[in-house]
Design a protein around this motif. Structure first.
Motif, short mmCIF file in Angstrom:
data_model
loop_
_atom_site.label_atom_id
_atom_site.label_comp_id
_atom_site.label_asym_id
_atom_site.label_seq_id
_atom_site.Cartn_x
_atom_site.Cartn_y
_atom_site.Cartn_z
N UNK A 28 0.83 -1.21 0.00
CA UNK A 28 0.00 0.00 0.00
C UNK A 28 0.86 1.25 0.00
N UNK A 29 1.91 1.26 0.81
CA UNK A 29 2.82 2.40 0.86
C UNK A 29 3.53 2.60 -0.48
N UNK A 30 3.95 1.51 -1.12
CA UNK A 30 4.63 1.61 -2.41
C UNK A 30 3.69 2.13 -3.49
N UNK A 53 -6.81 -3.18 -0.48
CA UNK A 53 -5.83 -3.01 -1.55
C UNK A 53 -6.48 -2.36 -2.77
N UNK A 54 -7.69 -2.76 -3.10
CA UNK A 54 -8.39 -2.18 -4.25
C UNK A 54 -8.58 -0.67 -4.06
N UNK A 83 2.59 -17.26 4.88
CA UNK A 83 1.75 -17.06 3.69
C UNK A 83 1.84 -15.61 3.20
N UNK A 84 1.76 -15.47 1.89
CA UNK A 84 1.83 -14.15 1.27
C UNK A 84 0.52 -13.92 0.51
N UNK A 85 -0.13 -12.82 0.82
CA UNK A 85 -1.42 -12.54 0.21
C UNK A 85 -1.31 -11.44 -0.84
N UNK A 86 -0.45 -10.46 -0.60
CA UNK A 86 -0.29 -9.32 -1.51
C UNK A 86 1.19 -9.10 -1.76
N UNK A 87 1.53 -8.90 -3.03
CA UNK A 87 2.91 -8.60 -3.40
C UNK A 87 2.92 -7.65 -4.59
#
Length: 123
Positions: A28-30, A53-54, A83-87
């Motif tokens: 989100x920051x990026x 995120x949307x 676990x990774x949900x957002x990248x």
């Protein structure tokens, strides 16, 4: 090699290159700083996470793409234990290549779910 394996390899390569950002807050920051044009999500991300995120993607003109991988597969291909949900990645070449593979995978899944039989029904 199928597109899913190519996607996993591309994500692993981006991770080894140090250009992947993981986690809702960091991504989100990026996006807010304009560093990322495309955000990738796990296929089993919660509705609340996707909504959050949307919101950032809409506000800062970033594209949101479903990888077609669940959060455990996504973590495994980038070498993480959690676990990774957002990248996302700040490298435009990686972003575009990963997005193209995700789109191809999602189109293939959609088409395979709508296979027509000779009788005109769907399977």
């Amino acid at each position: 090699m199928n597109n899913t394996e190519r996607l996993k390899g591309m994500l692993g390569l981006a991770s080894k290159a140090g250009s992947l950002i993981f986690g809702t807050k960091l991504v989100s920051d990026a996006v807010k700083r304009g560093k990322c044009d495309i955000v990738f999500t796990a296929s089993d991300a919660s509705a609340n996470t996707l909504k959050r995120i949307r919101k950032y993607c809409t506000a800062y003109n970033a594209e949101l793409v479903d990888t077609g991988l669940n959060k455990y597969e996504l973590a495994q291909c980038v070498g993480k234990k959690y676990d990774i949900i957002v990248t996302a990645t700040e490298n435009k070449n990686f972003s575009n290549a990963i997005a193209d593979l995700c789109i191809q995978i999602n189109e293939t899944k959609t088409n395979s779910n709508n296979i027509r039989t000779d009788a005109g029904g769907t399977i």
